[in-house]
Design a protein around this motif. Sequence first.
Motif, PDB file in Angstrom:
ATOM      1  N   ALA A   1       2.189  14.659   2.941  1.00 55.02           N
ATOM      2  CA  ALA A   1       3.274  13.861   2.374  1.00 55.02           C
ATOM      3  C   ALA A   1       2.747  12.476   2.029  1.00 55.02           C
ATOM      4  CB  ALA A   1       4.442  13.746   3.348  1.00 55.02           C
ATOM      5  N   ALA A   2       3.441  11.802   1.123  1.00 48.93           N
ATOM      6  CA  ALA A   2       3.052  10.446   0.748  1.00 48.93           C
ATOM      7  C   ALA A   2       4.288   9.653   0.356  1.00 48.93           C
ATOM      8  CB  ALA A   2       2.051  10.464  -0.404  1.00 48.93           C
ATOM      9  N   ILE A   3       4.169   8.336   0.482  1.00 50.16           N
ATOM     10  CA  ILE A   3       5.288   7.449   0.177  1.00 50.16           C
ATOM     11  C   ILE A   3       4.763   6.210  -0.530  1.00 50.16           C
ATOM     12  CG2 ILE A   3       5.184   6.311   2.443  1.00 50.16           C
ATOM     13  CD1 ILE A   3       8.288   6.253   2.367  1.00 50.16           C
ATOM     14  N   SER A   4       5.498   5.751  -1.502  1.00 48.51           N
ATOM     15  CA  SER A   4       5.093   4.569  -2.251  1.00 48.51           C
ATOM     16  C   SER A   4       5.282   3.310  -1.413  1.00 48.51           C
ATOM     17  CB  SER A   4       5.912   4.458  -3.543  1.00 48.51           C
ATOM     18  OG  SER A   4       7.292   4.315  -3.215  1.00 48.51           O
ATOM     19  N   TRP A   5       4.778   2.193  -1.937  1.00 53.96           N
ATOM     20  CA  TRP A   5       4.825   0.960  -1.166  1.00 53.96           C
ATOM     21  C   TRP A   5       6.262   0.542  -0.842  1.00 53.96           C
ATOM     22  CZ3 TRP A   5       7.431  -3.319  -2.865  1.00 53.96           C
ATOM     23  CH2 TRP A   5       7.812  -3.319  -4.210  1.00 53.96           C
TER      24      TRP A   5
ATOM     25  N   TYR B   1      -3.661  12.875   9.957  1.00 53.53           N
ATOM     26  CA  TYR B   1      -4.198  11.560   9.626  1.00 53.53           C
ATOM     27  C   TYR B   1      -3.247  10.816   8.704  1.00 53.53           C
ATOM     28  CZ  TYR B   1      -8.652  13.685  11.056  1.00 53.53           C
ATOM     29  OH  TYR B   1      -9.660  14.325  11.749  1.00 53.53           O
ATOM     30  N   CYS B   2      -3.107   9.524   8.926  1.00 50.50           N
ATOM     31  CA  CYS B   2      -2.448   8.719   7.912  1.00 50.50           C
ATOM     32  C   CYS B   2      -3.514   7.951   7.138  1.00 50.50           C
ATOM     33  CB  CYS B   2      -1.409   7.775   8.501  1.00 50.50           C
ATOM     34  SG  CYS B   2      -2.051   6.408   9.475  1.00 50.50           S
ATOM     35  N   ALA B   3      -3.194   7.643   5.908  1.00 49.23           N
ATOM     36  CA  ALA B   3      -4.131   6.973   5.028  1.00 49.23           C
ATOM     37  C   ALA B   3      -3.359   6.009   4.129  1.00 49.23           C
ATOM     38  CB  ALA B   3      -4.894   7.990   4.190  1.00 49.23           C
ATOM     39  N   ALA B   4      -4.065   5.028   3.612  1.00 46.13           N
ATOM     40  CA  ALA B   4      -3.413   4.032   2.762  1.00 46.13           C
ATOM     41  C   ALA B   4      -4.278   3.711   1.558  1.00 46.13           C
ATOM     42  CB  ALA B   4      -3.134   2.754   3.554  1.00 46.13           C
ATOM     43  N   ARG B   5      -3.619   3.388   0.460  1.00 41.46           N
ATOM     44  CA  ARG B   5      -4.315   2.985  -0.753  1.00 41.46           C
ATOM     45  C   ARG B   5      -3.512   1.891  -1.431  1.00 41.46           C
ATOM     46  NH1 ARG B   5      -3.102   5.701  -5.746  1.00 41.46           N
ATOM     47  NH2 ARG B   5      -5.325   5.660  -6.207  1.00 41.46           N
ATOM     48  N   PRO B   6      -4.218   0.876  -1.980  1.00 38.72           N
ATOM     49  CA  PRO B   6      -3.530  -0.273  -2.585  1.00 38.72           C
ATOM     50  C   PRO B   6      -3.097  -0.004  -4.007  1.00 38.72           C
ATOM     51  CG  PRO B   6      -5.883  -0.628  -2.649  1.00 38.72           C
ATOM     52  CD  PRO B   6      -5.674   0.695  -1.930  1.00 38.72           C
ATOM     53  N   SER B   7      -2.376   1.087  -4.202  1.00 37.46           N
ATOM     54  CA  SER B   7      -1.959   1.451  -5.550  1.00 37.46           C
ATOM     55  C   SER B   7      -0.811   2.440  -5.454  1.00 37.46           C
ATOM     56  CB  SER B   7      -3.146   2.043  -6.311  1.00 37.46           C
ATOM     57  OG  SER B   7      -2.813   2.275  -7.662  1.00 37.46           O
ATOM     58  N   TYR B   8      -0.597   3.165  -6.563  1.00 40.91           N
ATOM     59  CA  TYR B   8       0.522   4.090  -6.600  1.00 40.91           C
ATOM     60  C   TYR B   8       0.299   5.269  -5.660  1.00 40.91           C
ATOM     61  CZ  TYR B   8      -2.736   6.193  -9.901  1.00 40.91           C
ATOM     62  OH  TYR B   8      -3.860   6.693 -10.482  1.00 40.91           O
ATOM     63  N   VAL B   9       1.376   5.953  -5.339  1.00 42.76           N
ATOM     64  CA  VAL B   9       1.302   7.069  -4.408  1.00 42.76           C
ATOM     65  C   VAL B   9       0.473   8.200  -5.009  1.00 42.76           C
ATOM     66  CG1 VAL B   9       3.438   8.094  -5.275  1.00 42.76           C
ATOM     67  CG2 VAL B   9       2.711   8.547  -2.937  1.00 42.76           C
TER      68      VAL B   9
ATOM     69  N   TYR C   1       0.820  -1.197   0.000  1.00 43.52           N
ATOM     70  CA  TYR C   1       0.000   0.000   0.000  1.00 43.52           C
ATOM     71  C   TYR C   1       0.862   1.259   0.000  1.00 43.52           C
ATOM     72  CZ  TYR C   1      -4.310  -2.528   1.086  1.00 43.52           C
ATOM     73  OH  TYR C   1      -5.401  -3.338   1.025  1.00 43.52           O
ATOM     74  N   ALA C   2       0.440   2.252  -0.763  1.00 41.76           N
ATOM     75  CA  ALA C   2       1.004   3.588  -0.618  1.00 41.76           C
ATOM     76  C   ALA C   2       0.401   4.226   0.637  1.00 41.76           C
ATOM     77  CB  ALA C   2       0.692   4.437  -1.834  1.00 41.76           C
ATOM     78  N   VAL C   3       1.178   5.062   1.306  1.00 42.67           N
ATOM     79  CA  VAL C   3       0.724   5.722   2.541  1.00 42.67           C
ATOM     80  C   VAL C   3       0.832   7.227   2.382  1.00 42.67           C
ATOM     81  CG1 VAL C   3       1.208   6.065   4.986  1.00 42.67           C
ATOM     82  CG2 VAL C   3       1.364   3.774   3.997  1.00 42.67           C
ATOM     83  N   GLY C   4      -0.179   7.903   2.842  1.00 42.47           N
ATOM     84  CA  GLY C   4      -0.171   9.363   2.830  1.00 42.47           C
ATOM     85  C   GLY C   4      -0.438   9.922   4.205  1.00 42.47           C
ATOM     86  N   TRP C   5       0.107  11.092   4.452  1.00 43.15           N
ATOM     87  CA  TRP C   5      -0.221  11.871   5.654  1.00 43.15           C
ATOM     88  C   TRP C   5      -0.978  13.114   5.208  1.00 43.15           C
ATOM     89  CZ3 TRP C   5       0.300  10.521  10.673  1.00 43.15           C
ATOM     90  CH2 TRP C   5       1.169   9.468  10.982  1.00 43.15           C
TER      91      TRP C   5
ATOM     92  N   THR D   1       9.743  14.758   6.912  1.00 42.57           N
ATOM     93  CA  THR D   1      10.243  13.586   6.185  1.00 42.57           C
ATOM     94  C   THR D   1       9.328  12.406   6.430  1.00 42.57           C
ATOM     95  OG1 THR D   1      12.536  14.347   6.436  1.00 42.57           O
ATOM     96  CG2 THR D   1      12.192  12.043   5.827  1.00 42.57           C
ATOM     97  N   ILE D   2       8.856  11.811   5.356  1.00 48.06           N
ATOM     98  CA  ILE D   2       8.018  10.621   5.460  1.00 48.06           C
ATOM     99  C   ILE D   2       8.881   9.390   5.214  1.00 48.06           C
ATOM    100  CG2 ILE D   2       7.321  10.686   3.026  1.00 48.06           C
ATOM    101  CD1 ILE D   2       4.550   9.666   3.928  1.00 48.06           C
ATOM    102  N   SER D   3       8.602   8.334   5.957  1.00 44.03           N
ATOM    103  CA  SER D   3       9.350   7.087   5.785  1.00 44.03           C
ATOM    104  C   SER D   3       8.446   5.927   6.180  1.00 44.03           C
ATOM    105  CB  SER D   3      10.635   7.091   6.629  1.00 44.03           C
ATOM    106  OG  SER D   3      10.328   7.196   8.008  1.00 44.03           O
ATOM    107  N   ARG D   4       8.921   4.719   5.940  1.00 43.39           N
ATOM    108  CA  ARG D   4       8.146   3.548   6.332  1.00 43.39           C
ATOM    109  C   ARG D   4       9.073   2.388   6.627  1.00 43.39           C
ATOM    110  NH1 ARG D   4       4.125   2.355   1.696  1.00 43.39           N
ATOM    111  NH2 ARG D   4       3.614   0.549   2.994  1.00 43.39           N
ATOM    112  N   ASP D   5       8.589   1.505   7.462  1.00 46.66           N
ATOM    113  CA  ASP D   5       9.312   0.285   7.814  1.00 46.66           C
ATOM    114  C   ASP D   5       8.330  -0.862   7.587  1.00 46.66           C
ATOM    115  OD1 ASP D   5      10.558  -1.883   9.034  1.00 46.66           O
ATOM    116  OD2 ASP D   5      11.403  -0.689  10.647  1.00 46.66           O
ATOM    117  N   ASN D   6       8.386  -1.463   6.426  1.00 41.65           N
ATOM    118  CA  ASN D   6       7.394  -2.474   6.072  1.00 41.65           C
ATOM    119  C   ASN D   6       7.410  -3.703   6.985  1.00 41.65           C
ATOM    120  OD1 ASN D   6       6.189  -0.984   4.064  1.00 41.65           O
ATOM    121  ND2 ASN D   6       7.427  -1.847   2.422  1.00 41.65           N
ATOM    122  N   PRO D   7       8.572  -4.209   7.401  1.00 34.58           N
ATOM    123  CA  PRO D   7       8.545  -5.353   8.335  1.00 34.58           C
ATOM    124  C   PRO D   7       7.818  -5.034   9.644  1.00 34.58           C
ATOM    125  CG  PRO D   7      10.691  -5.172   7.329  1.00 34.58           C
ATOM    126  CD  PRO D   7       9.926  -3.919   6.952  1.00 34.58           C
TER     127      PRO D   7
END
Length: 123
Positions: A49-53, A95-103, A32-36, A69-75
């Motif tokens: 901000a947003a970050i790709s999967w 708010y954070c949000a997620a979508r099962p596609s591109y950022v 999922y892509a994640v956005g703030w 700065t946006i970041s993610r730790d998938n594990p």
Amino acid sequence: QVQLVESGGGLVQAGGSLRLSCAASGRTFRSYAVGWFRQAPGKEREFVAAISWSGGMTLYADSVRGRFTISRDNPKNTAYLQMNSLKAEDTAVYYCAARPSYVSLVVNEYEYWGQGTQVTVSS
């Protein structure tokens, strides 16, 4: 389906820093892509901000570029928003949000949302 829970908000003086976390449930979070986004009283929800999967692509609003700065730790199924040099105008519910596609930076393109966390910056 993905459930999101934000944390890390609070009261900080102008010039200070906060790190928001977005903990996700579900094994598919890494796809999922994640956005703030943020919403101040009386204003519409706006992109931050947003970050790709994979974390390979990030987007920022002009108002926060160079400070956030946006970041993610998938594990760990977690995304972050590091906020530095905070200003009074950054005060909002984040708010954070997620979508099962591109950022994306479009609010309506995100399918899953957290409950939000309040950030208050005193001047």
